[in-house]
Write a protein that holds these residues in place. Sequence first.
Motif, PDB file in Angstrom:
ATOM      1  N   PHE A  63      -9.154   6.447  -0.791  1.00 47.38           N
ATOM      2  CA  PHE A  63      -8.380   5.331  -1.337  1.00 47.38           C
ATOM      3  C   PHE A  63      -8.125   5.547  -2.831  1.00 47.38           C
ATOM      4  O   PHE A  63      -8.936   6.149  -3.535  1.00 47.38           O
ATOM      5  N   VAL A  72       0.832  -1.200   0.000  1.00 48.12           N
ATOM      6  CA  VAL A  72       0.000   0.000   0.000  1.00 48.12           C
ATOM      7  C   VAL A  72       0.870   1.255   0.000  1.00 48.12           C
ATOM      8  O   VAL A  72       1.855   1.337   0.736  1.00 48.12           O
ATOM      9  N   ASN A  85      -6.110   0.036  -7.369  1.00 47.50           N
ATOM     10  CA  ASN A  85      -4.871  -0.551  -7.898  1.00 47.50           C
ATOM     11  C   ASN A  85      -4.550  -0.089  -9.312  1.00 47.50           C
ATOM     12  O   ASN A  85      -3.393  -0.155  -9.750  1.00 47.50           O
TER      13      ASN A  85
END
Length: 462
Positions: A258, A185, A261
Amino acid sequence: MTLIKSISGIRGTIGGKVGDNLTPVDAVKFASAYGTFLKQNSNKEKLTVVIGRDARISGPMIHNLVQNTLVGLGINVIDLGLSTTPTVEIAVPLEKADGGIILTASHNPKQWNALKLLNAKGEFLNGDDGAKILEIAEAEAFDFSDVDSLGEVTENNAYMDIHIDEVLNLPLVDADTVAKRKFKVVVDGVNSSGGIIIPKLLEQMGVEVVELYCTPNGHFPHNPEPLKEHLGDICKLVVEEKADFGIVVDPDVDRLAFISNDGEMFGEEYTLVACADYVLSKTPGNTVSNMSSSRALRDITEKHGGKYQASAVGEVNVVTLMKETNAIIGGEGNGGIIYPESHYGRDSLVGVALFLTHLASLDITVAQLRASYPQYFMSKNKIELTPQIDVDAILKVMTEKYGNEDITTIDGVKIDFPTEWVHLRKSNTEPIIRIYTEAPTQQEADVLAERFVSEIKAIAGI
């Protein structure tokens, strides 16, 4: 430059003239009012207040002024030093303190700072208490202590670790399951206290951390509000590092966003949606968010058999409605997670831990998780105000113009159309009017926002 006094605290820009900006005199005056308020509402011989600050440049100066003002009032201070808003909120009841002050201007740029005020539960003061503090400040009705009755300062630098432990001990947080997934992360701590506490939490959950802007020096490398237009660096780095996702927090770590990906925004509105989806799947119940938040939370709540309700904007309003409806999770669409199992305050650490546990239980990517939720798109705009503009009159005109639609006026004006909505309101913390819209596509949300911006400017003559 600006000084904004409201029931939620005092916020302003550093420097300038007394009364027009957040000067040392204004900081002392407002701290004096808060301390006086606590003393007037307590029979205790000695009161205690917890203080913490974010990493912004003016923090040490404001911190010393506020801390020593309380000492001068005969109030003991527990000094957490560099901290986060949720950390101070947790510390107040653990220390059995009578209140707390967080020195942070949240998502505002570096020239801003503020005093956020808490009660003995570690929750933000209600409107009535905030109004009383403003009255005390205006009257300068302060009575300082004599030399033998001054308060004392106790430093406690352990609370970031205590906060992490509190989060890891939550029943729905499973660090062992997360560790097995070997997540990677990227963390953008905007060079504030989130750059310390978020990587620490992740490492204790077995996550590989790539740090970006995690030096707490207060020099924000980009606008600290976690919006897409400010987050190009982390979006790029997530892809370059082949990370599972990215985490962005604001300077005081109560807002959480967030990055998927694929380097795209997960959407700060969907931070709460994802965490609520996980919590509701384990412990069915009700949810609350504010009127400017996505309909997606309503959809997810109803999917799990719960009831969703919307409050006026403002954390204290969300918390009040959560208590009234026994909501098991709630928050704000700006990435603020409120999970009563922990405490009644927006907490990025809780959000990160719940999100990681949720993701670890699923064999999908973050981008796939985002695609699994109801698809709504928001546009968030604002119009700068001048003293000559009568915002209430503008909102009244808009209410009358759209009188045939589903309208709510508990906080500005919210107009619900069949497939989209617009929310118009004055900001509590900045001299602006906010225009939030939501629709099934980004283009529709943007077009709706542009339409209302033009209509408001036409009415205001700007």
